[in-house]
Enzyme design. Structure first.
Site, PDB file in Angstrom:
ATOM      1  N   HIS A 126      10.859  38.268 -33.954  1.00 62.52           N
ATOM      2  CA  HIS A 126      10.742  37.466 -34.741  1.00 62.52           C
ATOM      3  C   HIS A 126       9.508  36.353 -34.690  1.00 62.52           C
ATOM      4  O   HIS A 126      10.036  35.255 -35.116  1.00 62.52           O
ATOM      5  CB  HIS A 126      12.660  35.830 -34.069  1.00 62.52           C
ATOM      6  N   ASP A 242      24.766  32.733 -14.553  1.00 59.28           N
ATOM      7  CA  ASP A 242      23.821  31.841 -15.454  1.00 59.28           C
ATOM      8  C   ASP A 242      22.440  32.826 -15.044  1.00 59.28           C
ATOM      9  O   ASP A 242      21.943  33.110 -14.223  1.00 59.28           O
ATOM     10  CB  ASP A 242      23.490  30.989 -14.525  1.00 59.28           C
TER      11      ASP A 242
END
Ligand code: NAD
Length: 253
Positions: A126, A242
């Site tokens: 991207h 996490d």
């Protein structure tokens, strides 16, 4: 299979990494939240505040371009202060050890390069928001130059070479995916034996097709994300925790 707890997830991941010959990480915004850059879809994420500006709108309207650059400069202190997270550093350690040939990323923040990956080995699906390009001729422009133009005129800039609009070097919704990066990501997904999807909600396509492609091509697939994804059921291991806690043990010294 979902790891029952963080400890056993990290142990299993360690075994898989030790036995793998070619590991390809695929990262999303979640690897950079520890660095202080908000992701898109979490509460408080960028999309809860701003609707994305599609490419077509950017091309068609000066006010859309002005708004896009206003938003970018509002984020500048955040991007400038960001340093690689434990996740970035763990991947950089495995890259240095020769286990990872390249990283495929949806991120635009340059933090894989900052952590020690050679720019050529960061496949940015991207693009990159730390510089700009003309959407006509592709000429690169630096953000300082854009800012000076913006402050002088109050408007988004036009290219000095061809007069077309200048945009961050990112891929907006509605804009074509970069062909070389798509090709290299495809080859890496097909050739690796361990594919790690890290910090991505896996809802942005075609990027989200790579974990699936790797799995179909014979790799083992690990998903590390603190919320469920649509591809959890095809993964060999899901660590719903996490990223910093999960990859911290692999940072090394
Ligand atoms: P996303 O926001 O859709 O998903 C991020 C995922 O990471 C979420 O599921 C979230 O729950 C999870 N997550 C966040 N912090 C985490 C942590 N510390 N530990 C574990 N999980 C955590 O992001 P995406 O899948 O990358 O797709 C969105 C698009 O956003 C991408 O195309 C990318 O270009 C762009 N984006 C990039 C950045 C960046 O460069 N840092 C930031 C925001 C958005």
């Amino acid at each position: 299979m979902i790891a029952p707890d963080l400890r056993s997830g990290v142990d299993q991941l360690g075994d898989m990494i030790a036995h793998a010959k070619v590991i390809v990480p695929f990262t999303g915004a979640g690897i950079s939240t520890e660095s202080g850059i908000p992701d898109f879809r979490s509460p408080g994420g960028l999309w809860t505040r701003n609707r994305p500006i599609p490419f077509e709108e950017f091309v068609a309207r000066q006010d859309a371009r002005d708004e896009a650059w206003r938003r970018r400069f509002a984020m500048q202190s955040t991007f400038a202060a960001a340093r690689p997270s434990r996740g970035h550093r763990a991947l950089a350690a495995l890259y240095k050890a020769g286990k990872i040939p390249a990283v495929v990323t949806q991120n635009i923040d340059n933090l894989h390069q900052d952590s020690g990956f050679a720019p050529h080995d960061v496949i940015e699906l991207h693009g990159n928001t730390t510089y700009a390009r003309c959407i006509g001729c592709g000429k690169r422009h630096e953000l300082d130059w854009v800012r000076q133009w913006f402050e002088r005129t109050g408007n988004a800039p036009h290219c000095t070479a061809c007069d077309e609009p200048v945009k961050t070097a990112t891929v907006s919704f509605g804009q074509a995916m970069p062909p070389d990066e798509m090709r290299r990501a495809t080859e890496l997904a097909q050739e690796c034996d361990l594919f790690l999807a890290i910090g991505s909600s896996l809802v942005v396509w075609p990027a989200a097709g790579f974990p699936m492609l790797a799995k179909e091509s014979g790799a083992r697939l690990v998903i590390i994300n603190n919320e469920p994804t649509d591809q959890d059921e095809i993964a060999d291991l899901v660590i719903r925790a996490d990223i910093g806690e999960t990859l911290g043990p692999f940072v090394g010294n």
